[in-house]
Design a protein around this motif. Structure first.
Motif, mmCIF file in Angstrom:
data_model
loop_
_atom_site.group_PDB
_atom_site.id
_atom_site.type_symbol
_atom_site.label_atom_id
_atom_site.label_comp_id
_atom_site.label_asym_id
_atom_site.label_seq_id
_atom_site.Cartn_x
_atom_site.Cartn_y
_atom_site.Cartn_z
ATOM 1 N N VAL A 23 0.805 -1.023 0.144
ATOM 2 C CA VAL A 23 0.074 -0.046 -0.079
ATOM 3 C C VAL A 23 0.911 1.236 -0.079
ATOM 4 C CG1 VAL A 23 -1.639 1.312 1.398
ATOM 5 C CG2 VAL A 23 -1.994 -1.141 1.110
ATOM 6 N N SER A 24 1.913 1.445 0.842
ATOM 7 C CA SER A 24 2.790 2.624 0.881
ATOM 8 C C SER A 24 3.514 2.841 -0.444
ATOM 9 C CB SER A 24 3.650 2.453 1.999
ATOM 10 O OG SER A 24 4.448 1.315 1.882
ATOM 11 N N SER A 25 3.959 1.802 -1.006
ATOM 12 C CA SER A 25 4.738 1.812 -2.314
ATOM 13 C C SER A 25 3.654 2.440 -3.178
ATOM 14 C CB SER A 25 5.202 0.378 -2.775
ATOM 15 O OG SER A 25 6.257 -0.077 -1.956
ATOM 16 N N ALA A 26 2.595 1.901 -3.616
ATOM 17 C CA ALA A 26 1.650 2.318 -4.461
ATOM 18 C C ALA A 26 1.071 3.981 -3.934
ATOM 19 C CB ALA A 26 0.151 1.517 -4.480
ATOM 20 N N LEU A 27 1.039 4.240 -2.807
ATOM 21 C CA LEU A 27 0.640 5.616 -2.699
ATOM 22 C C LEU A 27 1.777 6.618 -2.946
ATOM 23 C CD1 LEU A 27 -1.362 4.933 0.869
ATOM 24 C CD2 LEU A 27 -2.252 5.469 -1.529
ATOM 25 N N ARG A 28 2.987 5.902 -2.369
ATOM 26 C CA ARG A 28 4.282 6.994 -2.888
ATOM 27 C C ARG A 28 4.494 7.018 -4.387
ATOM 28 N NH1 ARG A 28 6.933 3.499 1.259
ATOM 29 N NH2 ARG A 28 7.073 4.983 3.323
ATOM 30 N N PHE A 29 4.218 6.068 -5.111
ATOM 31 C CA PHE A 29 4.112 6.192 -6.568
ATOM 32 C C PHE A 29 2.897 7.218 -7.119
ATOM 33 C CE2 PHE A 29 2.791 4.726 -10.960
ATOM 34 C CZ PHE A 29 3.880 4.796 -11.478
ATOM 35 N N ALA A 30 1.991 7.145 -6.314
ATOM 36 C CA ALA A 30 0.906 8.250 -6.716
ATOM 37 C C ALA A 30 1.061 9.533 -6.355
ATOM 38 C CB ALA A 30 -0.490 7.588 -6.060
ATOM 39 N N GLY A 31 2.048 9.742 -5.779
ATOM 40 C CA GLY A 31 2.673 11.356 -5.221
ATOM 41 C C GLY A 31 2.407 11.698 -3.998
ATOM 42 N N TYR A 32 2.030 10.831 -3.197
ATOM 43 C CA TYR A 32 1.868 11.124 -1.700
ATOM 44 C C TYR A 32 3.079 11.003 -0.922
ATOM 45 C CZ TYR A 32 -3.376 10.559 -2.694
ATOM 46 O OH TYR A 32 -4.314 10.835 -3.367
ATOM 47 N N SER A 33 3.096 11.562 0.249
ATOM 48 C CA SER A 33 4.164 11.471 1.179
ATOM 49 C C SER A 33 3.769 10.438 2.359
ATOM 50 C CB SER A 33 4.532 12.848 1.953
ATOM 51 O OG SER A 33 5.595 12.788 3.176
ATOM 52 N N VAL A 34 4.289 9.405 2.605
ATOM 53 C CA VAL A 34 4.010 8.232 3.200
ATOM 54 C C VAL A 34 4.462 7.950 4.269
ATOM 55 C CG1 VAL A 34 2.901 5.756 2.892
ATOM 56 C CG2 VAL A 34 2.786 7.221 1.254
ATOM 57 N N SER A 35 3.961 7.444 5.384
ATOM 58 C CA SER A 35 4.737 6.988 6.635
ATOM 59 C C SER A 35 4.135 5.727 7.127
ATOM 60 C CB SER A 35 4.838 8.036 7.775
ATOM 61 O OG SER A 35 3.789 8.559 8.159
ATOM 62 N N THR A 36 4.671 4.942 7.743
ATOM 63 C CA THR A 36 4.042 3.546 8.378
ATOM 64 C C THR A 36 3.943 3.258 9.515
ATOM 65 O OG1 THR A 36 5.937 2.294 7.810
ATOM 66 C CG2 THR A 36 4.307 2.680 5.873
ATOM 67 N N ALA A 37 3.179 2.534 10.179
ATOM 68 C CA ALA A 37 3.238 2.153 11.464
ATOM 69 C C ALA A 37 2.861 0.741 11.420
ATOM 70 C CB ALA A 37 2.386 3.086 12.506
ATOM 71 N N SER A 38 3.422 0.022 12.532
ATOM 72 C CA SER A 38 3.428 -1.437 12.610
ATOM 73 C C SER A 38 2.152 -1.916 13.806
ATOM 74 C CB SER A 38 4.482 -2.346 12.574
ATOM 75 O OG SER A 38 5.125 -2.073 13.896
ATOM 76 N N ASP A 39 1.723 -0.945 14.438
ATOM 77 C CA ASP A 39 0.672 -1.449 15.544
ATOM 78 C C ASP A 39 -0.072 -0.123 16.003
ATOM 79 O OD1 ASP A 39 2.038 -0.173 17.813
ATOM 80 O OD2 ASP A 39 3.432 -1.760 17.482
ATOM 81 N N GLY A 40 -0.983 -0.187 16.729
ATOM 82 C CA GLY A 40 -1.746 1.017 17.371
ATOM 83 C C GLY A 40 -0.897 1.753 18.261
ATOM 84 N N PHE A 41 -0.050 1.342 18.965
ATOM 85 C CA PHE A 41 0.752 2.267 19.948
ATOM 86 C C PHE A 41 1.621 3.325 18.874
ATOM 87 C CE2 PHE A 41 -0.750 -0.759 22.909
ATOM 88 C CZ PHE A 41 -1.485 0.050 24.023
ATOM 89 N N ASP A 42 2.403 2.384 18.065
ATOM 90 C CA ASP A 42 3.130 3.120 17.147
ATOM 91 C C ASP A 42 2.365 4.255 16.174
ATOM 92 O OD1 ASP A 42 5.588 3.634 15.823
ATOM 93 O OD2 ASP A 42 5.432 2.131 14.156
ATOM 94 N N ALA A 43 1.190 3.860 15.911
ATOM 95 C CA ALA A 43 0.392 4.797 15.113
ATOM 96 C C ALA A 43 0.058 6.307 16.039
ATOM 97 C CB ALA A 43 -0.964 4.092 14.486
#
Length: 232
Positions: A23-43
């Motif tokens: 998902v993050s790769s597709a969104l970056r390709f579409a032109g968005y600035s993307v960050s990720t989190a692996s769990d709820g607390f990290d989010a």
């Protein structure tokens, strides 16, 4: 997924690394600035550090699920759009998601193209950066983006903990916040009922705000604290 001319920031939250990467790769390709989190607390930590323009949020995560993450985001006064991703397609689950403050709901497996269209639609409606970075009560103004605080025309220096405490009170202005709620937001772990640290930091904050008599950051005995304009 359609390529867009935008720098809107999106946080992708999922405990499945392969899906997050996809998902993050597709969104970056579409032109968005993307960050990720692996769990709820990290989010939640990521959102507190820098509020994104939109959150793509998995529901089924261990410890803190997506519904609870969204509930806490809304409790903290943030209107950032949230799109839930989930394998659950029962109407009761969807109802629960919307009641916790979600804006859209996409069932796994899903098309990346459809996710992109839903993101575009939500961002068109709210506009990137639509959440105000400035909050004020009386003479106190906090700028979330610049991480600055003023009392009147005078800028004051707050520690990171004091800043988070003031921010939490400001986004809940006029509402009495229990010490347990304050600990949950500011410190993010359990003090086993020992909330003396809240009282200590409230004292620090009052001194820096020039609120020596507690007329702005008010104590509600037996409950907690509330911030109101002077004399309210």
């Amino acid at each position: 997924m359609t390529t867009v001319d935008t720098k809107a920031s999106i946080l992708v939250v999922d405990d499945e690394e392969s899906l997050t990467d996809l998902v993050s790769s597709a969104l970056r390709f579409a032109g968005y600035s993307v960050s990720t989190a692996s769990d709820g607390f990290d989010a939640l930590r990521s959102i507190k550090a820098s509020t994104p323009d939109l959150v793509v949020l998995d529901v089924n995560m261990p410890e803190l699920d997506g519904f609870e993450v969204c509930r806490r985001i809304r409790r903290d006064g943030l209107d950032v759009p949230v799109i839930f991703l989930t394998a659950r397609d029962d109407i009761d689950d969807k109802r629960a998601g919307f009641r916790q403050g979600g804006d859209d709901y996409l069932t796994k497996p899903f098309s990346l193209e459809e996710l992109g269209l839903r993101i575009e639609a939500l961002l068109r409606r709210v506009g990137p950066g639509s959440v105000s970075a400035r909050m004020s009560v009386g003479d106190i103004t906090l700028d979330d983006d610049a991480h600055q605080v003023w009392v009147g025309d005078d800028e004051i220096d707050l520690s990171p903990t004091e800043f988070r405490l003031l921010r939490f009170l400001l986004v809940n202005s006029g509402r009495v916040m229990a010490k347990s709620q304050i600990v949950d937001y500011v410190w993010e772990y359990d003090f086993d009922g020992n909330y003396g640290i809240v009282e200590t930091y409230i004292s620090y904050l009052r001194k820096k705000l020039g609120d020596t008599n507690g007329s702005v950051v008010q104590t509600v005995r037996g409950v907690g604290y509330v911030i109101r304009g002077s004399g309210a």
